[in-house]
Design a protein around this motif. Sequence first.
Motif, PDB file in Angstrom:
ATOM      1  N   SER A 149       0.856  -1.191   0.000  1.00  0.00           N
ATOM      2  CA  SER A 149       0.000   0.000   0.000  1.00  0.00           C
ATOM      3  C   SER A 149       0.889   1.238   0.000  1.00  0.00           C
ATOM      4  CB  SER A 149      -0.898   0.015   1.237  1.00  0.00           C
ATOM      5  OG  SER A 149      -1.722  -1.135   1.275  1.00  0.00           O
ATOM      6  N   VAL A 150       0.382   2.312  -0.563  1.00  0.00           N
ATOM      7  CA  VAL A 150       1.173   3.535  -0.713  1.00  0.00           C
ATOM      8  C   VAL A 150       0.430   4.717  -0.121  1.00  0.00           C
ATOM      9  CG1 VAL A 150       2.303   5.090  -2.361  1.00  0.00           C
ATOM     10  CG2 VAL A 150       2.204   2.635  -2.829  1.00  0.00           C
ATOM     11  N   GLU A 151       1.116   5.493   0.702  1.00  0.00           N
ATOM     12  CA  GLU A 151       0.594   6.747   1.219  1.00  0.00           C
ATOM     13  C   GLU A 151       1.646   7.824   0.984  1.00  0.00           C
ATOM     14  OE1 GLU A 151      -2.316   7.605   2.459  1.00  0.00           O
ATOM     15  OE2 GLU A 151      -3.171   5.571   2.382  1.00  0.00           O
ATOM     16  N   ARG A 152       1.205   8.967   0.517  1.00  0.00           N
ATOM     17  CA  ARG A 152       2.121  10.073   0.229  1.00  0.00           C
ATOM     18  C   ARG A 152       1.888  11.223   1.207  1.00  0.00           C
ATOM     19  NH1 ARG A 152       4.260  10.242  -5.104  1.00  0.00           N
ATOM     20  NH2 ARG A 152       3.535   8.549  -6.453  1.00  0.00           N
ATOM     21  N   GLY A 153       2.990  11.786   1.664  1.00  0.00           N
ATOM     22  CA  GLY A 153       2.944  13.004   2.430  1.00  0.00           C
ATOM     23  C   GLY A 153       3.623  14.108   1.642  1.00  0.00           C
ATOM     24  N   GLU A 154       3.771  15.263   2.253  1.00  0.00           N
ATOM     25  CA  GLU A 154       4.446  16.370   1.575  1.00  0.00           C
ATOM     26  C   GLU A 154       5.929  16.065   1.377  1.00  0.00           C
ATOM     27  OE1 GLU A 154       5.248  21.178   2.146  1.00  0.00           O
ATOM     28  OE2 GLU A 154       4.008  20.066   3.584  1.00  0.00           O
ATOM     29  N   HIS A 155       6.544  15.420   2.360  1.00  0.00           N
ATOM     30  CA  HIS A 155       7.971  15.118   2.300  1.00  0.00           C
ATOM     31  C   HIS A 155       8.263  13.618   2.326  1.00  0.00           C
ATOM     32  CE1 HIS A 155       8.686  19.359   3.135  1.00  0.00           C
ATOM     33  NE2 HIS A 155       7.960  19.257   4.224  1.00  0.00           N
ATOM     34  N   ALA A 156       7.247  12.796   2.428  1.00  0.00           N
ATOM     35  CA  ALA A 156       7.477  11.368   2.672  1.00  0.00           C
ATOM     36  C   ALA A 156       6.652  10.499   1.741  1.00  0.00           C
ATOM     37  CB  ALA A 156       7.146  11.019   4.122  1.00  0.00           C
ATOM     38  N   ALA A 179       9.070  15.310  10.734  1.00  0.00           N
ATOM     39  CA  ALA A 179      10.453  14.938  11.020  1.00  0.00           C
ATOM     40  C   ALA A 179      11.419  15.483   9.974  1.00  0.00           C
ATOM     41  CB  ALA A 179      10.577  13.417  11.108  1.00  0.00           C
ATOM     42  N   VAL A 180      11.029  15.509   8.715  1.00  0.00           N
ATOM     43  CA  VAL A 180      11.930  15.967   7.661  1.00  0.00           C
ATOM     44  C   VAL A 180      12.320  17.433   7.857  1.00  0.00           C
ATOM     45  CG1 VAL A 180      12.120  16.439   5.185  1.00  0.00           C
ATOM     46  CG2 VAL A 180      11.246  14.232   5.980  1.00  0.00           C
ATOM     47  N   PRO A 181      11.372  18.362   8.086  1.00  0.00           N
ATOM     48  CA  PRO A 181      11.787  19.744   8.346  1.00  0.00           C
ATOM     49  C   PRO A 181      12.620  19.893   9.617  1.00  0.00           C
ATOM     50  CG  PRO A 181       9.467  19.659   7.734  1.00  0.00           C
ATOM     51  CD  PRO A 181       9.908  18.248   7.969  1.00  0.00           C
ATOM     52  N   ALA A 182      12.341  19.064  10.621  1.00  0.00           N
ATOM     53  CA  ALA A 182      13.135  19.124  11.851  1.00  0.00           C
ATOM     54  C   ALA A 182      14.576  18.714  11.571  1.00  0.00           C
ATOM     55  CB  ALA A 182      12.522  18.224  12.917  1.00  0.00           C
ATOM     56  N   ALA A 186      18.061  21.167  11.754  1.00  0.00           N
ATOM     57  CA  ALA A 186      19.293  20.823  12.464  1.00  0.00           C
ATOM     58  C   ALA A 186      20.467  20.698  11.503  1.00  0.00           C
ATOM     59  CB  ALA A 186      19.101  19.513  13.229  1.00  0.00           C
ATOM     60  N   TRP A 187      20.201  20.297  10.280  1.00  0.00           N
ATOM     61  CA  TRP A 187      21.245  20.095   9.273  1.00  0.00           C
ATOM     62  C   TRP A 187      20.924  20.959   8.050  1.00  0.00           C
ATOM     63  CZ3 TRP A 187      25.974  18.145   9.216  1.00  0.00           C
ATOM     64  CH2 TRP A 187      26.574  17.828   7.995  1.00  0.00           C
ATOM     65  N   PRO A 188      21.204  22.274   8.115  1.00  0.00           N
ATOM     66  CA  PRO A 188      20.851  23.173   7.014  1.00  0.00           C
ATOM     67  C   PRO A 188      21.867  23.104   5.879  1.00  0.00           C
ATOM     68  CG  PRO A 188      21.881  24.405   8.782  1.00  0.00           C
ATOM     69  CD  PRO A 188      21.773  22.988   9.272  1.00  0.00           C
ATOM     70  N   ARG A 189      22.051  21.910   5.378  1.00  0.00           N
ATOM     71  CA  ARG A 189      22.934  21.638   4.255  1.00  0.00           C
ATOM     72  C   ARG A 189      22.097  21.015   3.148  1.00  0.00           C
ATOM     73  NH1 ARG A 189      25.740  24.269   7.377  1.00  0.00           N
ATOM     74  NH2 ARG A 189      27.836  23.691   8.124  1.00  0.00           N
ATOM     75  N   PRO A 190      22.556  21.076   1.909  1.00  0.00           N
ATOM     76  CA  PRO A 190      21.763  20.480   0.821  1.00  0.00           C
ATOM     77  C   PRO A 190      21.553  18.977   1.028  1.00  0.00           C
ATOM     78  CG  PRO A 190      23.475  21.917  -0.056  1.00  0.00           C
ATOM     79  CD  PRO A 190      23.768  21.755   1.403  1.00  0.00           C
ATOM     80  N   TRP A 191      20.316  18.555   0.945  1.00  0.00           N
ATOM     81  CA  TRP A 191      19.965  17.140   0.875  1.00  0.00           C
ATOM     82  C   TRP A 191      18.590  17.054   0.244  1.00  0.00           C
ATOM     83  CZ3 TRP A 191      16.434  14.082   4.051  1.00  0.00           C
ATOM     84  CH2 TRP A 191      15.689  14.828   4.974  1.00  0.00           C
ATOM     85  N   ALA A 192      18.130  15.878  -0.048  1.00  0.00           N
ATOM     86  CA  ALA A 192      16.895  15.734  -0.823  1.00  0.00           C
ATOM     87  C   ALA A 192      15.686  16.322  -0.118  1.00  0.00           C
ATOM     88  CB  ALA A 192      16.646  14.260  -1.145  1.00  0.00           C
ATOM     89  N   GLY A 193      15.662  16.282   1.209  1.00  0.00           N
ATOM     90  CA  GLY A 193      14.506  16.788   1.945  1.00  0.00           C
ATOM     91  C   GLY A 193      13.274  15.916   1.778  1.00  0.00           C
ATOM     92  N   VAL A 255      10.491  11.672  17.857  1.00  0.00           N
ATOM     93  CA  VAL A 255      11.932  11.625  18.119  1.00  0.00           C
ATOM     94  C   VAL A 255      12.598  10.595  17.211  1.00  0.00           C
ATOM     95  CG1 VAL A 255      13.654  10.909  19.835  1.00  0.00           C
ATOM     96  CG2 VAL A 255      11.846  12.512  20.474  1.00  0.00           C
ATOM     97  N   ILE A 256      11.987   9.435  17.109  1.00  0.00           N
ATOM     98  CA  ILE A 256      12.555   8.372  16.282  1.00  0.00           C
ATOM     99  C   ILE A 256      12.673   8.797  14.821  1.00  0.00           C
ATOM    100  CG2 ILE A 256      11.865   6.210  15.181  1.00  0.00           C
ATOM    101  CD1 ILE A 256      11.402   5.023  17.760  1.00  0.00           C
ATOM    102  N   LEU A 257      11.601   9.311  14.263  1.00  0.00           N
ATOM    103  CA  LEU A 257      11.633   9.653  12.848  1.00  0.00           C
ATOM    104  C   LEU A 257      12.571  10.823  12.577  1.00  0.00           C
ATOM    105  CD1 LEU A 257       7.948   9.135  11.654  1.00  0.00           C
ATOM    106  CD2 LEU A 257       9.941   7.686  11.273  1.00  0.00           C
ATOM    107  N   THR A 258      12.664  11.776  13.510  1.00  0.00           N
ATOM    108  CA  THR A 258      13.606  12.876  13.313  1.00  0.00           C
ATOM    109  C   THR A 258      15.041  12.363  13.360  1.00  0.00           C
ATOM    110  OG1 THR A 258      12.056  14.451  14.299  1.00  0.00           O
ATOM    111  CG2 THR A 258      14.355  15.136  14.145  1.00  0.00           C
ATOM    112  N   HIS A 259      15.333  11.497  14.308  1.00  0.00           N
ATOM    113  CA  HIS A 259      16.659  10.888  14.389  1.00  0.00           C
ATOM    114  C   HIS A 259      17.009  10.170  13.085  1.00  0.00           C
ATOM    115  CE1 HIS A 259      19.850   8.579  16.766  1.00  0.00           C
ATOM    116  NE2 HIS A 259      19.779   7.925  15.632  1.00  0.00           N
TER     117      HIS A 259
END
Length: 393
Positions: A149-156, A179-182, A186-193, A255-259
């Motif tokens: 099954s597939v669910e889409r979020g804004e970042h996930a 979690a992705v914006p968090a 913390a890591w304001p470097r280029p990544w896929a986001g 906490v888990i997903l942000t980590h």
Amino acid sequence: MFPVLGGTARRRSRASVLLCLLLLCVPLAGCGAGDVAGSVAPSASASGSADPVARDVRRAVADWSAAPPAALAAIPLEGWSYEVSAVRVDGVRAFARAQLRYRLTGYDAAPAGSAREVELTRAGGSWAVTADRPAPGALPQLWDQGPVSVERGEHALVLGGSGQSSGSLSAIAAEADKAVPAASAAWPRPWAGRVVVLVPASLDAMAALLGRPADEYRGLGAVTTGRTGAGPAPADRVVVNPEGYGQLSAEGRQVILTHENTHVATRAATTSRTPLWLSEGFADWAAYRESDRTPAEVAPALARAVRRGDLPGELPTAAAFAFGGDAEALARAYEGSWLACRLIARRWGEAALLSLYESSGRDSLPAALADTLGTDAAGLTRAWREDLAREFR
């Protein structure tokens, strides 16, 4: 770094379980191109490209694999292809070893891979594919375990195994979207986001995906797969343990997903040089960066040790993160690493912590400490021990 988990998990206290949930990460294994070619010896009579039987088998696989199966239509797949490396013919049956390549559209910077064994049967002078499965010794894909099954979020993008409800997957997508914006903050470097989250049907299904015993993940909420170092990352995935994750509070899940998302975000800067205390401590620091919880609440195992006079003499070593040993010791390693990164961010500044992370992946730790903090390992350790004594007196 993404350490390999080993051993059998022992029974833990609730506090230790929550700490260990803060997150061990595992490397993707068993999907390299070498796994295909090395797993079977081509038969002398049917391996060469000039052999007409082998050529027909290869052509049949190519025609069959021109597009993803209809059962996977909900998954955003692109670049789907099978590259056959060896063919074995046994009468009217043939077995082709192949490397499956694909991307999840909008998420994978480079193709993900999967070593496969394709079985074919000859009838009426032509070959037809009758089965497609992981090659012996290779890890399965989520869809090998049943409908996805597939669910889409804004970042996930959340992919759920057989039996996972739309409601539970939607909730995880919403949590990953926070979690992705968090992690980015913390890591304001280029990544896929963006992140891909796999939610297998069960703990056993999770263990099968990762190729490890189920007991190694019992009580854990999630793990991350991926390769460290610069370059395209073909398979960064957060894999949720549906049993452990479901026992967490809303805060614990966040906490888990942000980590885990922080591990994905920092992947390109993380190398074999990066100390484990820094990679795991930074991920925890990102997860608790906006939390108002006290060190004693976040680090209960270490607090107990310091208060009974057991102040650690050094920053956690790589051996301290070995899974399957003393759960309290493992908890103290993660907690101490978090407190080391927290101290660096507070005393030297968040920018210095980020610079240390990047520098430690390129240079030796002594050089990185000197360049970014103006200190050495002894000076940092002394400051860390003083901070622990002050926090937990």
